[in-house]
Design an enzyme around this catalytic site. Structure first.
Site, PDB file in Angstrom:
ATOM      1  N   PHE A   1     -12.724  23.307   6.404  1.00  0.00           N
ATOM      2  CA  PHE A   1     -12.888  22.541   5.166  1.00  0.00           C
ATOM      3  C   PHE A   1     -14.185  21.751   5.226  1.00  0.00           C
ATOM      4  O   PHE A   1     -14.508  21.134   6.236  1.00  0.00           O
ATOM      5  CB  PHE A   1     -11.705  21.582   5.005  1.00  0.00           C
ATOM      6  CG  PHE A   1     -11.820  20.711   3.785  1.00  0.00           C
ATOM      7  CD1 PHE A   1     -11.349  21.151   2.558  1.00  0.00           C
ATOM      8  CD2 PHE A   1     -12.413  19.456   3.858  1.00  0.00           C
ATOM      9  CE1 PHE A   1     -11.448  20.349   1.438  1.00  0.00           C
ATOM     10  CE2 PHE A   1     -12.517  18.659   2.729  1.00  0.00           C
ATOM     11  CZ  PHE A   1     -12.033  19.099   1.527  1.00  0.00           C
TER      12      PHE A   1
ATOM     13  N   ARG B   1     -14.973  22.272  -0.547  1.00  0.00           N
ATOM     14  CA  ARG B   1     -13.652  21.721  -0.887  1.00  0.00           C
ATOM     15  C   ARG B   1     -12.545  22.772  -0.756  1.00  0.00           C
ATOM     16  O   ARG B   1     -11.642  22.872  -1.566  1.00  0.00           O
ATOM     17  CB  ARG B   1     -13.662  21.128  -2.300  1.00  0.00           C
ATOM     18  CG  ARG B   1     -14.565  19.889  -2.374  1.00  0.00           C
ATOM     19  CD  ARG B   1     -14.360  19.122  -3.644  1.00  0.00           C
ATOM     20  NE  ARG B   1     -14.758  19.910  -4.784  1.00  0.00           N
ATOM     21  CZ  ARG B   1     -14.090  19.943  -5.936  1.00  0.00           C
ATOM     22  NH1 ARG B   1     -13.018  19.230  -6.086  1.00  0.00           N
ATOM     23  NH2 ARG B   1     -14.506  20.690  -6.928  1.00  0.00           N
ATOM     24  N   MET B   2     -12.701  23.648   0.240  1.00  0.00           N
ATOM     25  CA  MET B   2     -11.616  24.593   0.531  1.00  0.00           C
ATOM     26  C   MET B   2     -11.740  25.043   1.980  1.00  0.00           C
ATOM     27  O   MET B   2     -12.753  24.814   2.634  1.00  0.00           O
ATOM     28  CB  MET B   2     -11.662  25.784  -0.422  1.00  0.00           C
ATOM     29  CG  MET B   2     -12.975  26.533  -0.406  1.00  0.00           C
ATOM     30  SD  MET B   2     -13.000  27.805  -1.669  1.00  0.00           S
ATOM     31  CE  MET B   2     -14.539  28.586  -1.287  1.00  0.00           C
TER      32      MET B   2
ATOM     33  N   ASP C   1       0.850  -1.181   0.000  1.00  0.00           N
ATOM     34  CA  ASP C   1       0.000   0.000   0.000  1.00  0.00           C
ATOM     35  C   ASP C   1       0.886   1.231   0.000  1.00  0.00           C
ATOM     36  O   ASP C   1       1.894   1.270   0.694  1.00  0.00           O
ATOM     37  CB  ASP C   1      -0.889   0.009   1.253  1.00  0.00           C
ATOM     38  CG  ASP C   1      -2.147  -0.791   1.019  1.00  0.00           C
ATOM     39  OD1 ASP C   1      -2.652  -0.750  -0.122  1.00  0.00           O
ATOM     40  OD2 ASP C   1      -2.605  -1.462   1.957  1.00  0.00           O
TER      41      ASP C   1
END
Lengths: 692, 557
Positions: A377, A382-383, A311
């Site tokens: 957020f 998305r900020m 991974d």
């Protein structure tokens, strides 16, 4: 010290029913019984026999008998020492298993209306009475009564009894951290646990059986080796049995004692004596690294692995991305961008946010908290960012989110700016990074994009070297990541893995494993989530993290108590070491036969054929001393090799040819020379005994 | 001077093989893998009523081998017992039951141990219809089994290993018969006889009467050598001037013995798709062969004692026209290939020299071994060597992409067990059973003492390894030796075949593991050396004690 504590065990193993399991040593055992009987009978049957035309001293048969018993004992001792190492660990584990009282929910457990079992009827029962599917409530300070999954609640748990790690870990219902182990202690809060193991089959039970060596099954290679050793033993038994009829015609027959001595010297006692100790010690080395192998087969398969699935996050890179550069747009002062980015990140608790502040500090831009309102957020916007008290708004986030925020008042951004931003973000993505666009809206000024923060996955140090090492061992590494192919390719290149699987879903993983296996590869992987379980089960070596779900732990054939995915590489090493140790001692054992022949064969028939003295190249004192010396060497070499068997032959990552050359030189050529020297030295001592 | 001659002889042989092994090896690979049957072959399949189209499982393949050999055994036995009534029997009576059994076992097992005295026991019909046929087909059986094992390495996840009947018929018709035809013409040109004259009575110069036998020798001779059979038309085998008249026919005969065993590794390499693998096997065979020849020649050339010194060499039992080197080259070839033909009497070699042919056989006939049996014998040893090497590098061993697991090791271990047990128990029982011991020591053994033991040891070594040569001082035509040697031949031939075919089946069923940097290359000098050492060591450890009681004791006195 270890030898002393193991001594009683070595004597207990003299029981023929136990000895029988090891055919090579059983032959020695039978030989010891026979020579002892002979030694007792000899005085009544007219004194010590002569052998092959040479007289032997009266003490000869006794001496051989004693050393044969010692040979058997030394072999048992090796096994007992190996087992003894696990015993101490098993003892401490057993303590955790001591019966505890469990609060079992009686009647129906209602997961919907009363998930916390606040109103349910509780009954105190012994943990030994818990059955599969029972639901128990565990509160702070109590021991968890059995293996299970948390169905409700969150708690910090002290798992030091199992992992040796003193820091408590968080366990919560749902998700990949829901499994708890019986015998660990809840430190805070209250949880409801559904029991997932039968009594006597818990994780701790299995662990005890493993470290004690009781559950050890022979691995395929061990079985194959045992067969080869048995075949060699049968040949040598035939050699010994047919020798006297043939000698009776051409020469004079050899005494039974000498025949037994010849046989014991020829059969591969060294490896026969140490074979099971090697296996037990190999498992033990894994346990010492906090890895539990559910079967010996898995350990051996680890040595054969040709493809490693790793991974990305946590194994190849550190868990978090870090800011690595500020990229200002044309006409923006670098300081301006870093100040805005740092301010926007001041209240950001994520490691990414902290790393931005850190990077700005490193560039000499210090920002201090000056009030203002933190914009956290969210998945919708998305900020994140900061609204200063003077009305200035700072935002950082994904490019598209920032653009739409800036264009919210209807005025589109100049296309040149958009083109420039796109160029930078593209470039950053291509290099494996994540772009974070920083923008500002200040009163009286048109909204403006300042630049881009380059967030980067940090590849762990020294990995490229390790992967190169693996490559030289013939192992291919494949990185698994949820990233897009562009980013994945860049990180794969930096880390030096051979291949990558981007945007991987659990199904993709399974498909990849199947594809590799179809090509004849053996695949190893690590995993922790329930959705990893199918892949873990499909892989030849599946290492489940102890932090993972019980489904994952069930599916894998190893559990790593430290939950360290890089340990896969150590496991491969241990698997190889196990095989090499067996091979080395087998080669050594068989190579030893050459010198033993040169000691015993001339001794057997020198009385009849004095010409055979030329074969006595070691110049051994007398036939009796030669035979005894060979037997003594044969016994002592077992003791001398016990540390090697327990520690394992040192493994170096070299190509197959180089490894073979090295080991053939040490154990093959060394195995030919060592007994010549050893037997000669022992003979010098034995020749001092009167009569020999 | 002698050394130069030895090197020249060896170089001639090597040169010929270097030229011939490539086309022949490639041709044989084609023979065993070509899809089309020839017309004559289809006729044969119809005649014997077998299905040559479908592939067989290893068990079916094995049943074919065993059934075919059992029929052959009965046929050769029956022909001998009925000899009196057969045409062209030259008036010879039927041999005894035990002798007939021994001879039948011997020829069906590709051994050609001869307890009988060739021209004085068997007439033309038995020689032709019984022995000559077996000379061809027993050789073809050996090659078929070897090819089946090679298929085990090339097939992937397959339940089958080929078709025995196609392999048998093609091996006979496309390989053995054409080469035999060419070889027979060459031998005829060299002076080997071919007629049906029976016995010719002549008066000798000294006035005595002599009965000189004739017969179809050249045709028998060529397949005796080509199929690594070894059973001569005449009792003295290739030492007889009608079988091997000159020094150059001697070299031709050596080449006939070597040509197929030394070409099969090329076939193997071709079929597995990696010629280097074949050459690795070839080099092991070659190294053992050359070493053996060098040692034997050195010992025989340095023969001690009064008589050899007077004669200028240890010439007892050797033919003047071949000399020491012509004899040692033939002996090395004959015992290294499981042929068992002789042009000099091994019994008369120096004590240590006599041990070398014995050792060649004790290696398990892999230097280069019989047709087919040499290849499969060495491949089984390679499986053992790969296993040990695999452990030493820390990987589950694999050979040519096939994993060597418990089942493969079990079969390979049993394979290496068979021969030593047959040799040692056979020899020991001959001295251990009181009644038998009396017979063996009084009737069979010609030279009492250590050398007598060597004669018996040689006999069982030769039988269990399907060689067929003898320390001829031994009178083997006794019930005990005829029966036990016959059994040793059958067990020494067919038990390993069972194991090899099982191994082939087990390998064919596996998938192929791709080679990685961690895979041990099996074509490099390193592996060649390891395989050579394993081969020698297994033999040395098994037979050292008994050799010290025989040739070593005799030679070191």
């Amino acid at each position: 010290m270890q030898l002393v504590t193991a001594a009683p065990g070595a004597f207990r193993k003299l029981d023929p029913r136990q000895q029988w399991r090891n055919p090579v040593m059983f032959i020695v055992w039978v030989g010891a019984v026979l020579t002892t009987a002979l030694a007792i009978a000899e005085p009544f049957l007219g004194g010590p026999a002569s052998s092959g035309g040479t007289a032997v001293p009266w003490s000869f048969t006794w001496a051989i008998a004693v050393w044969l018993w010692l040979t058997v004992l030394f072999a048992n001792l090796a096994e007992a020492v190996a087992e003894g190492r696990g015993k101490a660990q098993a003892e401490s584990l057993r303590k955790t298993r001591s019966t505890t009282t469990a609060s079992r929910v009686t009647g129906h457990y209602d997961a919907v209306t009363d998930a916390g079992a606040e109103r349910a009827l509780l009954q105190a029962v012994s943990s030994a009475e818990l059955r599969l599917g029972d639901v128990v409530v565990v509160s702070a300070g109590e021991l968890i009564p059995g293996d299970g999954d948390i169905v409700w609640g969150i708690a910090s748990v002290d798992e030091s009894a199992i992992t040796g790690e003193s820091a408590p870990v968080i366990r919560e219902s749902g998700g990949d951290r829901s499994a708890v182990t019986g015998g660990t202690r809840v430190l805070s809060d209250r949880i409801v646990v559904r029991i997932t193991s039968r009594p006597g089959e818990t994780f701790v039970d299995r662990m005890i059986a493993l470290v004690e060596g009781a559950a050890r099954q022979k691995t395929p290679n061990e079985i194959a080796l045992s067969i080869l050793l048995a075949a060699l033993s049968i040949i040598f038994v035939t050699v010994a049995l047919t020798l006297n009829p043939i000698a009776s015609y051409a020469a004079s027959p050899v005494s039974i004692t000498v025949l037994i001595a010849l046989l014991v010297c020829l059969i591969p006692t060294t490896i026969g004596a140490l074979l099971s100790a090697i296996g037990i010690a190999g498992m033990d080395r894994l346990v010492q690294r906090n890895v539990l192998a559910m079967s010996g087969r898995a350990v051996e398969a680890a040595g054969d692995v040709t493809t490693l699935l790793l991974d990305k996050t946590g194994t190849i890179t550190y868990g978090n991305r870090r800011a690595s550069a500020f990229v200002p747009l044309a006409g923006i002062q670098p300081g301006e961008l870093s100040r805005a980015a740092a301010l926007a990140s001041l209240a950001d608790p994520t490691p990414e946010g902290a790393s931005i502040v850190e990077l700005a500090g490193a560039e000499g831009v210090e920002v201090t908290p000056s009030g203002g309102e933190v914009v956290p957020f969210t998945a919708q916007t998305r900020m994140s960012g900061l609204d200063l008290s003077d009305g200035t708004q700072l935002r950082k986030g994904a490019g598209s989110a920032i653009t739409s925020w800036l264009e919210a008042d209807g005025r589109p951004l100049p296309s040149s700016v958009i083109a420039e931003v796109e160029e930078h973000t593209e470039h950053i993505s291509r290099s494996g990074g994540t772009p974070l666009v920083v923008a500002i809206k200040a009163p009286g000024v048109p909204p403006q994009i300042l630049g881009i923060v380059h967030l980067k996955d940090i590849v762990k140090d020294g990995l490229a070297d390790r992967f190169a090492e693996l490559r030289s061992m013939g192992i291919r590494t494949v990185m698994i990541t949820g990233d897009n192919p562009l980013t994945a390719a860049a990180i794969a290149k930096e880390a030096g893995v051979d291949d990558y699987l981007a945007e991987a879903t659990p199904e993709d993983k399974l498909v990849l494993i199947r594809k590799e296996q179809d090509g004849g590869n053996l695949v190893a992987m690590t995993g922790d989530g329930t959705n990893d379980a199918p892949a873990l089960a499909q892989a030849d070596v599946g290492v489940a993290m102890n932090t993972g779900t019980s489904a994952a732990k069930e599916a894998g054939n190893m559990v790593d108590l430290d939950s360290d995915p890089t340990k896969l590489i150590d496991i491969v090493r241990i698997g190889k070491q196990l095989l090499i140790t067996r091979g080395a001692l087998t080669t050594f054992s068989i190579a030893n036969d050459i010198a033993k022949y040169f000691a015993i064969i001339p001794a057997m028939f020198m009385g009849v054929f004095p010409g055979l003295a030329v074969l006595n190249i070691m110049g051994l004192h007398s036939p009796a001393s030669a035979v005894l010396s060979a037997i003594i060497f044969n016994a002592i070499i077992i003791v001398l090799l016990v540390p090697l068997a327990l520690r394992g032959v040192k493994y170096r990552a070299l190509s197959a040819s180089k490894t073979l050359n090295r080991n053939l030189l040490i154990y093959g050529v060394g195995g030919i020379i060592a007994p010549f020297v050893g037997i000669k030295l022992i003979d010098l001592v034995v020749s001092l005994i009167p009569g020999f | 001077m002698g050394w130069l001659f030895a090197i020249a002889a060896l170089a001639t042989v090597a040169l010929f093989l270097a030229v011939v092994h490539r086309p022949l090896g490639d041709y044989m690979a084609w023979v065993y893998s070509a899809p089309k049957h020839w017309k004559i072959e289809r006729g044969i399949y119809r005649l014997i009523g077998v299905d040559a189209k479908s592939e067989q499982t290893w068990q079916a393949y094995l049943r074919g081998v065993l059934a075919f050999s059992a029929v052959g055994l009965l046929l050769v036995y029956g022909l001998q017992r009925l000899q009196w009534w057969l045409p062209y029997s030259l008036g010879l009576p039927a041999p005894s039951e035990h002798l007939s059994f021994n001879t039948a076992a011997s020829f069906v097992g590709n051994t050609n141990w001869q307890s009988y005295s060739g021209e004085l026991t068997l007439g033309y019909t038995v020689q032709f219809a019984g022995l000559a046929v077996q000379n061809f087909v027993s050789a073809a059986v050996g090659m078929a089994v070897a090819i089946a094992l090679v298929r085990g390495f090339t097939y992937r996840r397959s339940g089958t290993i080929g078709n025995f009947w196609t392999d048998l018929v093609r091996g006979t018709i496309r390989i053995l018969l054409p080469i035999a035809a060419i070889g027979a013409i060459v031998l005829l040109a060299g002076g080997v006889i071919q007629n049906f004259n029976g016995f010719t009575e002549v008066s000798t110069l000294t006035g005595g009467a002599q009965s000189i036998p004739g017969g179809p020798v050249a045709s028998q001779e060529v397949i005796k050598l080509l199929g690594t059979n070894g059973g001569g038309f005449f009792n003295t085998n290739s030492a007889h001037p009608f079988e091997n008249p000159t020094a150059w026919t001697n070299v031709v005969e050596v080449l006939l013995m070597l040509v197929i065993p030394f070409s099969l590794p090329r076939t193997f390499g071709r079929l597995v798709g990696d010629k280097r693998q074949g050459y690795a096997i070839l080099v092991v065979m070659g190294v053992l062969f050359v070493a053996s020849f060098a040692i034997l020649t050195a010992i025989e050339s340095g023969g001690m004692g009064t008589a050899p010194q007077l004669a200028g060499g240890a010439m007892e039992g050797k033919e003047q026209r071949f000399g020491i080197i012509g004899s040692t080259l033939f002996s090395t070839t004959s015992t290294g290939t499981s042929t068992g033909a002789v042009n000099a009497m091994h019994d008369s070699y120096t004590a240590l020299g006599g041990m070398i042919p014995m050792l060649n056989m004790m290696l398990g006939e892999v230097a280069p071994g019989g047709v087919g049996s040499g290849l499969y014998g060495l491949l089984v040893l390679a499986v053992i060597a790969v296993f040990v090497a695999g452990l030493l590098i820390g990987r589950t061993p694999e050979y040519l992409g096939k994993k060597i697991g418990p089942r493969e090791i079990k079969l390979a271990s049993l394979y290496i067990l068979v021969m030593p047990i047959l040799v040692l128990t056979g020899t020991a029982l001959s001295f251990a059973i009181p009644g038998v011991r009396d017979e063996v020591t009084s009737v069979s053994i010609w030279n009492p003492g250590v050398h007598g033991m060597s004669e018996v040891l040689y006999a069982f070594t030769s039988a269990a390894n399907n060689n067929g040569s003898a320390f001829a001082g031994l009178t083997a035509n006794t019930p005990w030796l005829n029966v036990t040697l016959g059994l040793a031949i059958l067990l020494g031939r067919f038990v390993p075949i069972v194991l090899v075919l099982a191994l082939a089946g087990s390998l064919a069923a596996q998938d192929k593991v791709p080679a990685t940097a961690g895979t041990l290359p099996t074509h490099r000098p390193q592996f060649i050396g390891l395989l050579t050492v394993v081969t020698v060591l297994v033999t040395a450890l098994t037979f050292f004690p008994v050799l010290t009681l025989g040739p070593l004791a005799e030679g070191l006195l």
